[in-house]
Design a protein around this motif. Structure first.
Motif, PDB file in Angstrom:
ATOM      1  N   UNK A   1      -1.877  27.473  -1.120  1.00 60.17           N
ATOM      2  CA  UNK A   1      -0.982  28.570  -0.753  1.00 60.17           C
ATOM      3  C   UNK A   1       0.136  28.038   0.126  1.00 60.17           C
ATOM      4  N   UNK A   2       1.314  28.650   0.060  1.00 60.03           N
ATOM      5  CA  UNK A   2       2.469  28.148   0.810  1.00 60.03           C
ATOM      6  C   UNK A   2       2.220  28.063   2.306  1.00 60.03           C
ATOM      7  N   UNK A   3       1.347  28.877   2.841  1.00 62.43           N
ATOM      8  CA  UNK A   3       1.138  28.872   4.282  1.00 62.43           C
ATOM      9  C   UNK A   3       0.213  27.783   4.770  1.00 62.43           C
ATOM     10  N   UNK A   4      -0.418  27.083   3.850  1.00 60.18           N
ATOM     11  CA  UNK A   4      -1.356  26.050   4.268  1.00 60.18           C
ATOM     12  C   UNK A   4      -0.613  24.757   4.593  1.00 60.18           C
ATOM     13  N   UNK A   5      -0.911  24.202   5.735  1.00 62.31           N
ATOM     14  CA  UNK A   5      -0.305  22.943   6.130  1.00 62.31           C
ATOM     15  C   UNK A   5      -1.344  21.846   5.994  1.00 62.31           C
ATOM     16  N   UNK A   6      -1.218  21.082   4.974  1.00 62.16           N
ATOM     17  CA  UNK A   6      -2.164  19.994   4.748  1.00 62.16           C
ATOM     18  C   UNK A   6      -1.405  18.741   4.366  1.00 62.16           C
ATOM     19  N   UNK A   7      -1.955  17.611   4.835  1.00 62.00           N
ATOM     20  CA  UNK A   7      -1.254  16.359   4.579  1.00 62.00           C
ATOM     21  C   UNK A   7      -1.447  15.924   3.138  1.00 62.00           C
ATOM     22  N   UNK A   8      -0.505  15.153   2.663  1.00 61.70           N
ATOM     23  CA  UNK A   8      -0.598  14.578   1.329  1.00 61.70           C
ATOM     24  C   UNK A   8      -1.247  13.204   1.431  1.00 61.70           C
ATOM     25  N   UNK A   9      -2.109  12.915   0.494  1.00 58.51           N
ATOM     26  CA  UNK A   9      -2.786  11.619   0.425  1.00 58.51           C
ATOM     27  C   UNK A   9      -2.154  10.827  -0.713  1.00 58.51           C
ATOM     28  N   UNK A  10      -1.706   9.640  -0.386  1.00 61.32           N
ATOM     29  CA  UNK A  10      -0.977   8.846  -1.365  1.00 61.32           C
ATOM     30  C   UNK A  10      -1.850   7.808  -2.048  1.00 61.32           C
ATOM     31  N   UNK A  11      -1.492   7.524  -3.293  1.00 62.32           N
ATOM     32  CA  UNK A  11      -2.077   6.402  -3.995  1.00 62.32           C
ATOM     33  C   UNK A  11      -1.332   5.131  -3.626  1.00 62.32           C
TER      34      UNK A  11
ATOM     35  N   UNK B   1       0.827  -1.206   0.000  1.00 63.47           N
ATOM     36  CA  UNK B   1       0.000   0.000   0.000  1.00 63.47           C
ATOM     37  C   UNK B   1       0.861   1.256   0.000  1.00 63.47           C
ATOM     38  N   UNK B   2       0.230   2.371  -0.347  1.00 61.34           N
ATOM     39  CA  UNK B   2       0.912   3.636  -0.241  1.00 61.34           C
ATOM     40  C   UNK B   2       0.909   4.129   1.195  1.00 61.34           C
ATOM     41  N   UNK B   3       1.731   5.117   1.515  1.00 61.44           N
ATOM     42  CA  UNK B   3       1.745   5.672   2.872  1.00 61.44           C
ATOM     43  C   UNK B   3       0.378   6.242   3.249  1.00 61.44           C
ATOM     44  N   UNK B   4       0.020   6.024   4.490  1.00 65.43           N
ATOM     45  CA  UNK B   4      -1.276   6.476   5.004  1.00 65.43           C
ATOM     46  C   UNK B   4      -1.035   7.488   6.111  1.00 65.43           C
ATOM     47  N   UNK B   5      -1.688   8.633   6.027  1.00 65.96           N
ATOM     48  CA  UNK B   5      -1.536   9.687   7.021  1.00 65.96           C
ATOM     49  C   UNK B   5      -1.967   9.219   8.406  1.00 65.96           C
ATOM     50  N   UNK B   6      -1.135   9.542   9.408  1.00 63.73           N
ATOM     51  CA  UNK B   6      -1.499   9.225  10.791  1.00 63.73           C
ATOM     52  C   UNK B   6      -1.812  10.500  11.564  1.00 63.73           C
ATOM     53  N   UNK B   7      -0.831  11.398  11.600  1.00 63.43           N
ATOM     54  CA  UNK B   7      -0.991  12.622  12.375  1.00 63.43           C
ATOM     55  C   UNK B   7       0.035  13.635  11.903  1.00 63.43           C
ATOM     56  N   UNK B   8      -0.297  14.913  12.066  1.00 59.14           N
ATOM     57  CA  UNK B   8       0.643  15.954  11.678  1.00 59.14           C
ATOM     58  C   UNK B   8       0.818  16.962  12.810  1.00 59.14           C
TER      59      UNK B   8
END
Lengths: 112, 116
Positions: free
Chosen positions: B98-108, A42-49
């Motif tokens: 925008x550069x200031x936004x902190x959002x996680x990346x979702x992977x395939x 699987x691809x990486x799955x987000x846990x927490x940031x």
């Protein structure tokens, strides 16, 4: 399954124990950090940031701690379960945009 | 909401050939990043596209290229394949603009490329 690292550091814990996975990052300018879990195939799955203006953030059974003084990040998993067995990666964002730099990963093995 | 879709899942190519991989991000996400994952080097950033423009580029040779279409779908191309290009290629979708936004990346789930 997919091989994500043949010689990763491995943390072996007993089911029900707490796990702590550590990560050192290199760039003091990094402003955002993420923990990912990757299971075989699987691809990486987000846990927490966590953002750099925080030092602790809690989720469900997981806590991330950030120590900017020593550039260290840790992931704590409470009451570790067999389903938590996977490779865990920390990632840091260093610049504008969404480029992430990943750590080498830690393999977590949970013994029943 | 559908996740990130990568096609194909598996691919076998011969040295010297070229290959194109495809990624459809999560609906509404405008940023697509590509990563290469190998046992030896781990996860390494290739490039990021946002609104059809390359916004960031990793340290890979020019044989690796990409593009993004107006519907945010992205492709990456590797020309003159080498044995060392065998890897899992991962696409990540991100809503942040925008550069200031902190959002996680979702992977395939990735495309497993094997070069023989």
């Amino acid at each position: 399954g997919e091989s994500v690292g043949l010689h990763l550091p491995t943390l072996s814990v007993q089911e029900g124990d707490n796990s702590i996975i550590n990560c050192a990052y290199s760039n003091s300018a990094s402003d955002y950090f993420i923990w990912y879990k990757q299971e075989s195939g699987k691809g990486p799955q987000f846990i927490i940031d966590i953002r750099s203006n925080m030092d602790k953030r809690q989720g469900q059974r997981v806590t991330v701690l950030l120590n900017k003084t020593v550039k260290h990040l840790s992931l704590q998993i409470a009451a570790t379960q067999p389903g938590d067995s996977a490779v865990y990666f920390c990632a840091e964002r260093r610049n504008a945009g969404n480029m992430l730099t990943f750590g080498g990963g830690t393999r977590l093995m949970v013994k029943p | 909401k559908a996740g990130v879709t990568q096609t194909p899942r598996y691919l076998i190519k011969t040295r010297g050939q070229q290959v194109t991989l495809s990624c459809s991000p999560i609906s509404g996400h405008r940023s697509v990043s590509w990563y290469q994952q190998t046992p030896g080097q781990g996860l390494q950033f290739l490039f990021e596209y946002f609104s059809e423009t390359q916004r960031n580029k990793g340290n890979f040779p020019g044989r690796f290229s990409g593009r993004q279409f107006s519907n945010s779908r992205s492709e990456m191309n590797v020309s003159t394949l080498e044995l060392g290009d065998s890897a899992l290629y991962l696409c990540a979708s991100n809503p942040g603009s925008s550069p200031g936004m902190n959002t996680e990346a979702f992977f395939g789930q990735g495309t497993r490329l094997t070069v023989v």
